[in-house]
Design a protein around this motif. Structure first.
Motif, mmCIF file in Angstrom:
data_model
loop_
_atom_site.group_PDB
_atom_site.id
_atom_site.type_symbol
_atom_site.label_atom_id
_atom_site.label_comp_id
_atom_site.label_asym_id
_atom_site.label_seq_id
_atom_site.Cartn_x
_atom_site.Cartn_y
_atom_site.Cartn_z
ATOM 1 N N ALA A 1 36.481 -0.294 31.907
ATOM 2 C CA ALA A 1 35.722 0.477 30.918
ATOM 3 C C ALA A 1 36.640 1.425 30.155
ATOM 4 C CB ALA A 1 34.604 1.251 31.610
ATOM 5 N N HIS A 2 37.549 2.064 30.868
ATOM 6 C CA HIS A 2 38.466 3.026 30.243
ATOM 7 C C HIS A 2 39.344 2.354 29.194
ATOM 8 C CE1 HIS A 2 41.238 6.393 29.826
ATOM 9 N NE2 HIS A 2 42.233 5.556 30.051
ATOM 10 N N GLU B 1 31.239 1.434 33.604
ATOM 11 C CA GLU B 1 31.518 2.850 33.842
ATOM 12 C C GLU B 1 30.576 3.462 34.867
ATOM 13 O OE1 GLU B 1 29.175 4.964 30.173
ATOM 14 O OE2 GLU B 1 30.780 3.536 29.706
ATOM 15 N N GLU B 2 29.536 2.713 35.260
ATOM 16 C CA GLU B 2 28.568 3.202 36.235
ATOM 17 C C GLU B 2 28.771 2.613 37.630
ATOM 18 O OE1 GLU B 2 24.596 3.955 33.582
ATOM 19 O OE2 GLU B 2 25.120 1.860 33.988
ATOM 20 N N VAL B 3 29.614 1.608 37.743
ATOM 21 C CA VAL B 3 29.786 0.927 39.027
ATOM 22 C C VAL B 3 30.444 1.860 40.037
ATOM 23 C CG1 VAL B 3 30.997 -0.961 40.201
ATOM 24 C CG2 VAL B 3 29.874 -1.372 38.005
ATOM 25 N N GLU C 1 31.976 -17.931 53.118
ATOM 26 C CA GLU C 1 32.686 -17.032 52.210
ATOM 27 C C GLU C 1 31.788 -15.856 51.817
ATOM 28 O OE1 GLU C 1 33.351 -20.026 49.285
ATOM 29 O OE2 GLU C 1 35.385 -20.424 49.964
ATOM 30 N N VAL C 2 32.405 -14.686 51.660
ATOM 31 C CA VAL C 2 31.680 -13.471 51.295
ATOM 32 C C VAL C 2 32.438 -12.779 50.168
ATOM 33 C CG1 VAL C 2 30.713 -11.290 52.106
ATOM 34 C CG2 VAL C 2 30.900 -13.224 53.683
ATOM 35 N N PHE C 3 31.696 -12.333 49.135
ATOM 36 C CA PHE C 3 32.308 -11.709 47.968
ATOM 37 C C PHE C 3 31.558 -10.442 47.576
ATOM 38 C CE2 PHE C 3 32.046 -16.370 47.470
ATOM 39 C CZ PHE C 3 33.367 -16.695 47.681
ATOM 40 N N LEU C 4 32.241 -9.626 46.782
ATOM 41 C CA LEU C 4 31.616 -8.496 46.107
ATOM 42 C C LEU C 4 31.644 -8.760 44.608
ATOM 43 C CD1 LEU C 4 33.299 -5.486 47.945
ATOM 44 C CD2 LEU C 4 30.932 -6.292 48.255
ATOM 45 N N ILE C 5 30.544 -8.420 43.936
ATOM 46 C CA ILE C 5 30.488 -8.569 42.480
ATOM 47 C C ILE C 5 29.632 -7.442 41.935
ATOM 48 C CG2 ILE C 5 28.429 -10.053 42.351
ATOM 49 C CD1 ILE C 5 30.125 -11.790 40.316
ATOM 50 N N ASN C 6 29.701 -7.213 40.626
ATOM 51 C CA ASN C 6 28.992 -6.081 40.045
ATOM 52 C C ASN C 6 27.484 -6.320 39.994
ATOM 53 O OD1 ASN C 6 29.887 -8.047 38.082
ATOM 54 N ND2 ASN C 6 29.074 -6.734 36.480
ATOM 55 N N PRO C 7 26.705 -5.264 40.148
ATOM 56 C CA PRO C 7 25.256 -5.367 40.003
ATOM 57 C C PRO C 7 24.886 -5.587 38.551
ATOM 58 C CG PRO C 7 25.900 -3.096 40.398
ATOM 59 C CD PRO C 7 27.150 -3.909 40.509
ATOM 60 N N ALA D 1 31.531 2.104 44.485
ATOM 61 C CA ALA D 1 31.853 1.264 45.633
ATOM 62 C C ALA D 1 30.599 0.788 46.353
ATOM 63 C CB ALA D 1 32.770 2.027 46.584
ATOM 64 N N SER D 2 29.623 1.674 46.509
ATOM 65 C CA SER D 2 28.424 1.320 47.264
ATOM 66 C C SER D 2 27.447 0.459 46.480
ATOM 67 C CB SER D 2 27.711 2.589 47.743
ATOM 68 O OG SER D 2 27.305 3.378 46.640
ATOM 69 N N SER D 3 27.537 0.464 45.134
ATOM 70 C CA SER D 3 26.594 -0.322 44.340
ATOM 71 C C SER D 3 27.009 -1.783 44.194
ATOM 72 C CB SER D 3 26.416 0.295 42.947
ATOM 73 O OG SER D 3 27.592 0.161 42.168
ATOM 74 N N LEU D 4 28.245 -2.122 44.537
ATOM 75 C CA LEU D 4 28.696 -3.502 44.456
ATOM 76 C C LEU D 4 27.837 -4.384 45.363
ATOM 77 C CD1 LEU D 4 32.485 -2.701 44.484
ATOM 78 C CD2 LEU D 4 31.291 -3.831 42.592
ATOM 79 N N VAL D 5 27.537 -5.583 44.900
ATOM 80 C CA VAL D 5 26.616 -6.475 45.605
ATOM 81 C C VAL D 5 27.403 -7.491 46.427
ATOM 82 C CG1 VAL D 5 24.716 -8.118 45.346
ATOM 83 C CG2 VAL D 5 24.928 -6.184 43.757
ATOM 84 N N LYS D 6 27.006 -7.627 47.699
ATOM 85 C CA LYS D 6 27.662 -8.575 48.595
ATOM 86 C C LYS D 6 26.897 -9.903 48.567
ATOM 87 C CE LYS D 6 29.054 -7.092 52.651
ATOM 88 N NZ LYS D 6 29.132 -6.756 54.111
ATOM 89 N N ILE D 7 27.609 -10.976 48.253
ATOM 90 C CA ILE D 7 26.979 -12.291 48.162
ATOM 91 C C ILE D 7 27.785 -13.313 48.954
ATOM 92 C CG2 ILE D 7 25.977 -11.822 45.894
ATOM 93 C CD1 ILE D 7 28.217 -13.524 44.662
ATOM 94 N N ASN D 8 27.191 -14.473 49.201
ATOM 95 C CA ASN D 8 27.919 -15.569 49.842
ATOM 96 C C ASN D 8 28.254 -16.640 48.812
ATOM 97 O OD1 ASN D 8 25.559 -17.058 49.433
ATOM 98 N ND2 ASN D 8 24.918 -16.954 51.579
#
Length: 253
Positions: free
Chosen positions: A26-27, A62-64, A50-56, A66-73
């Motif tokens: 964003a910056h 600019e709002e993301v 497999e396990v991943f993190l991706i943005n909600p 660490a805790s808001s990241l979504v964990k998916i398979n």
């Protein structure tokens, strides 16, 4: 050692790094409203999946946090309670790369103006400057097939990427992968910078000064491999984390 505790510590670190990457994107003006994604692989689940993190989907970069990241398979299923959902197009591209490339700990895909501009030219990225030479011939190309909603595009995407670490998605944007968030950030920075300078250079309409072929061949050898890894992880990324801390320390929440 407790493997579960180790995995939890690893997840916390990757969440922090990935959230920092979103804030940096964003910056630097690399975001595109709610589109594009940066994903990171976590330690596999106990069953080996497999396990991943991706943005909600719905949050600006600019709002993301660490805790808001979504964990998916690997099937795109959300693994933990969250008020958010994910963007299917992001899942189609990112899951294909993570699954096919075990070295892809982090995948970043962008729609920047200059990246898209270069992607729409037949010649693609040109060896016009030092950063473009660092990228060198490590860049792949994939033809546009429409918005990436269809899973059947994945085999062709993976085929075109091959063993390379950068990709220009024709008429679409840019992509880079790294073993870590730090490496992926470093690579996309060089690719985006190269596209920016190429657009400015060609816009001048001036005669181009070619780089000697021996220099074109030399730069990737000078700046790749262990040199690139250490630059990204030991120098660049710590500096970028300090920058994000100054911008908004809430990214790590």
């Amino acid at each position: 050692m407790d493997p579960a505790a180790d995995d939890l510590a690893t997840e916390r670190r990757i969440r922090r790094d990935l959230a920092a990457f979103y804030r940096l994107a964003a910056h630097f003006g690399w975001d595109d409203l709610l589109s594009t994604h940066i994903s990171a692989r976590l330690p596999d689940a106990p069953d080996g999946s497999e396990v991943f993190l991706i943005n909600p989907y719905g949050l600006l970069f600019e709002e993301v946090t660490a805790s808001s990241l979504v964990k998916i398979n690997g099937a795109g299923e959300i693994l933990e309670p969250t008020p958010y959902r994910i963007n299917r197009a992001g899942f189609v591209i990112h899951s294909a790369v993570h699954h096919a490339r075990p070295d892809a700990g982090c995948v970043v895909h962008l729609h920047t103006r200059n990246g898209v501009a270069v992607s729409a030219t037949r010649q693609g990225l040109l060896p016009l400057n030092q950063s473009a030479l660092i990228v060198g011939d490590d860049v792949a190309y994939h033809d546009f097939e429409g918005v990436a909603f269809d899973m059947d595009e994945q085999p062709r995407f993976v085929r075109d990427l091959g063993a390379k670490h950068y990709m220009i998605l024709r008429n679409h944007g840019t992509l880079a992968i790294g073993a870590t968030v730090a490496e992926a950030f470093s690579r996309i920075y060089f690719l985006e910078w190269s596209c920016d300078v190429q657009v400015r250079t060609l816009a001048m309409g001036a005669e181009l000064y070619p780089v000697a072929p021996e220099a074109i061949a030399k730069v990737p050898q000078q700046t790749g491999g262990e040199f690139a890894r250490r630059y990204a992880t030991e120098l660049l990324w710590p500096a970028m984390l300090r920058k994000v801390e100054r911008l908004d320390p809430a990214f790590a929440d």
